[in-house]
Each structure stands twice: as structure tokens, then as C-alpha cells.
Design a protein around this motif. Sequence first.
Motif, mmCIF file in Angstrom:
data_model
loop_
_atom_site.group_PDB
_atom_site.id
_atom_site.type_symbol
_atom_site.label_atom_id
_atom_site.label_comp_id
_atom_site.label_asym_id
_atom_site.label_seq_id
_atom_site.Cartn_x
_atom_site.Cartn_y
_atom_site.Cartn_z
ATOM 1 N N ASP A 55 -4.845 0.137 2.997
ATOM 2 C CA ASP A 55 -4.051 1.236 2.459
ATOM 3 C C ASP A 55 -2.598 0.791 2.639
ATOM 4 O O ASP A 55 -2.153 0.542 3.762
ATOM 5 C CB ASP A 55 -4.328 2.510 3.242
ATOM 6 C CG ASP A 55 -3.446 3.686 2.829
ATOM 7 O OD1 ASP A 55 -2.343 3.467 2.282
ATOM 8 O OD2 ASP A 55 -3.853 4.822 3.092
ATOM 9 N N THR A 56 -1.868 0.673 1.542
ATOM 10 C CA THR A 56 -0.492 0.181 1.612
ATOM 11 C C THR A 56 0.513 1.260 1.228
ATOM 12 O O THR A 56 1.626 0.946 0.790
ATOM 13 C CB THR A 56 -0.309 -1.059 0.717
ATOM 14 O OG1 THR A 56 -0.747 -0.744 -0.606
ATOM 15 C CG2 THR A 56 -1.098 -2.240 1.255
ATOM 16 N N THR A 57 0.131 2.534 1.391
ATOM 17 C CA THR A 57 1.078 3.597 1.070
ATOM 18 C C THR A 57 2.306 3.541 1.968
ATOM 19 O O THR A 57 3.387 3.973 1.572
ATOM 20 C CB THR A 57 0.413 4.993 1.150
ATOM 21 O OG1 THR A 57 -0.218 5.143 2.417
ATOM 22 C CG2 THR A 57 -0.617 5.166 0.043
ATOM 23 N N ASN A 58 2.158 2.994 3.168
ATOM 24 C CA ASN A 58 3.302 2.692 4.033
ATOM 25 C C ASN A 58 3.334 1.172 4.186
ATOM 26 O O ASN A 58 2.677 0.619 5.070
ATOM 27 C CB ASN A 58 3.166 3.369 5.401
ATOM 28 C CG ASN A 58 4.324 3.065 6.322
ATOM 29 O OD1 ASN A 58 5.202 2.259 6.002
ATOM 30 N ND2 ASN A 58 4.346 3.700 7.477
ATOM 31 N N PRO A 59 4.076 0.470 3.333
ATOM 32 C CA PRO A 59 4.045 -0.996 3.318
ATOM 33 C C PRO A 59 4.425 -1.647 4.650
ATOM 34 O O PRO A 59 3.973 -2.744 4.945
ATOM 35 C CB PRO A 59 5.057 -1.370 2.230
ATOM 36 C CG PRO A 59 5.175 -0.159 1.388
ATOM 37 C CD PRO A 59 4.958 1.003 2.302
ATOM 38 N N ARG A 60 5.222 -0.976 5.454
ATOM 39 C CA ARG A 60 5.617 -1.550 6.745
ATOM 40 C C ARG A 60 4.492 -1.452 7.771
ATOM 41 O O ARG A 60 4.528 -2.117 8.798
ATOM 42 C CB ARG A 60 6.862 -0.853 7.272
ATOM 43 C CG ARG A 60 8.099 -1.140 6.389
ATOM 44 C CD ARG A 60 9.256 -0.227 6.644
ATOM 45 N NE ARG A 60 10.166 -0.487 7.726
ATOM 46 C CZ ARG A 60 10.887 -1.576 7.941
ATOM 47 N NH1 ARG A 60 10.774 -2.581 7.171
ATOM 48 N NH2 ARG A 60 11.719 -1.672 8.928
ATOM 49 N N ARG A 61 3.501 -0.637 7.459
ATOM 50 C CA ARG A 61 2.344 -0.469 8.350
ATOM 51 C C ARG A 61 1.059 -0.331 7.546
ATOM 52 O O ARG A 61 0.458 0.748 7.519
ATOM 53 C CB ARG A 61 2.541 0.748 9.230
ATOM 54 C CG ARG A 61 3.709 0.549 10.156
ATOM 55 C CD ARG A 61 3.797 1.595 11.159
ATOM 56 N NE ARG A 61 5.013 1.294 11.912
ATOM 57 C CZ ARG A 61 5.208 1.676 13.119
ATOM 58 N NH1 ARG A 61 4.319 2.373 13.738
ATOM 59 N NH2 ARG A 61 6.323 1.362 13.741
ATOM 60 N N ASN A 97 -11.476 5.057 -3.212
ATOM 61 C CA ASN A 97 -10.160 5.243 -2.613
ATOM 62 C C ASN A 97 -10.106 4.774 -1.163
ATOM 63 O O ASN A 97 -9.080 4.305 -0.688
ATOM 64 C CB ASN A 97 -9.784 6.727 -2.703
ATOM 65 C CG ASN A 97 -8.338 6.922 -3.037
ATOM 66 O OD1 ASN A 97 -7.653 6.005 -3.482
ATOM 67 N ND2 ASN A 97 -7.857 8.127 -2.818
ATOM 68 N N ARG A 98 -11.208 4.896 -0.439
ATOM 69 C CA ARG A 98 -11.210 4.594 0.986
ATOM 70 C C ARG A 98 -12.280 3.599 1.419
ATOM 71 O O ARG A 98 -12.464 3.361 2.603
ATOM 72 C CB ARG A 98 -11.375 5.885 1.769
ATOM 73 C CG ARG A 98 -10.360 6.944 1.343
ATOM 74 C CD ARG A 98 -10.315 8.148 2.191
ATOM 75 N NE ARG A 98 -9.656 8.052 3.477
ATOM 76 C CZ ARG A 98 -8.412 7.665 3.707
ATOM 77 N NH1 ARG A 98 -7.677 7.252 2.717
ATOM 78 N NH2 ARG A 98 -7.913 7.659 4.913
ATOM 79 N N ASN A 99 -13.027 3.035 0.447
ATOM 80 C CA ASN A 99 -14.143 2.190 0.845
ATOM 81 C C ASN A 99 -14.342 1.028 -0.127
ATOM 82 O O ASN A 99 -13.934 1.078 -1.285
ATOM 83 C CB ASN A 99 -15.424 3.032 0.922
ATOM 84 C CG ASN A 99 -16.510 2.351 1.722
ATOM 85 O OD1 ASN A 99 -16.259 1.447 2.513
ATOM 86 N ND2 ASN A 99 -17.738 2.783 1.522
ATOM 87 N N LEU A 100 -14.989 0.010 0.387
ATOM 88 C CA LEU A 100 -15.351 -1.187 -0.354
ATOM 89 C C LEU A 100 -16.773 -1.504 0.066
ATOM 90 O O LEU A 100 -17.024 -1.776 1.242
ATOM 91 C CB LEU A 100 -14.386 -2.326 0.024
ATOM 92 C CG LEU A 100 -14.497 -3.645 -0.702
ATOM 93 C CD1 LEU A 100 -14.179 -3.469 -2.180
ATOM 94 C CD2 LEU A 100 -13.534 -4.649 -0.074
#
Length: 166
Positions: free
Chosen positions: A73-79, A136-139
Motif C-alpha cells: 500500500d503506497t498511499t503514504n509513499p514515505r511509509r 485492494n488488499r490482497n494478492l
Amino acid sequence: MKLMPGDGKARAFTAGMIDDKLYLLDTEQGTVMPVFDFSTIAKGGWPQLMRVTEDGKRLFISMNTAGKVVMFDTTNPRRPRVLKVLDLGANSGPHYIALTRDEKRLVISDYFLNEDNAGKVHAEGDHLIHVARVTNRNLELDLRFQLDFNTAFATGPARPHGMAFK
């Protein structure tokens, strides 16, 4: 390296194959910072190729010698936050990855490079093409899809490196 679609700061991610780091690049400032340590998943796992969703919220990275694909999840790229580590099993070596146009599947070729007797790189993988369902949350590996380049051709085994599909 993958630019983050729609990012107003023109940032990108890149993976350090040898140092096990995921880096965030700020192309405007000319800076780079480590934002994830792949050794927490598998030390020396060779994080390599990346794909990012069109909205820039999900990042997928193959870890060749670890036999894994990581979904962030890269919605917060710094974390970036790990959502899923897909383990392709013993003797696997995921390398090239591609999202389908609808971003509901991730296709993975399981071979990097084997220089045979002439070289030092022997990342053979298992010569399979894997397909994973993306949410959205799984692979999740789709076991209905089976393509084995060891047996697919009458002429003998083949080594699937890249891919193209519609």
C-alpha cells in the motif's frame, strides 16, 4: 524505477537488489531515501522488477531469489505498508511481472537468468508462469492457471523471461 502516477511531487520508487532496500526518489529535490527493508521478508531476496497501479496506491515487487512477490500500500509513499507477501514456493524465482489492463491480475514469469557453465548467475526459477488475483488488499495465486515452460513445448524446456499479452 517506477514513477508514482498522479503524484504532484513527481516521486518514484526503486529497489536495491543488492542492499534489500526500497527507495523513494524525489525527482524535484534530487533526493533519495530508504523507505522499506526487504530483509525483513527475506535477506538477500533480490527485489527487482516493479509494477504500480494507475492510481499509484499499490506497488508490486518481485523478489527473485526469495521466491516471493510483495504487494505494498503506497498511499503514504514515505511509509509503504506490506499488504501481502505471495510465496511462490521452493525453487521459484519470480522476475518479470505485469498487471492486466483492468489491474485484477498480476502475471509473473518465473525465471531471471542462468548463464549455465559460462557465468556466475544461476537464477533458474521453476519456469512457470503464475497468475495472481489482485484485490485492494490482497494478492492470491490463481491455481486454475497452469503454464509450465518445462513441458509446454515439444522441443523441450524453455525459460520464460518477459511477457506480452492483451
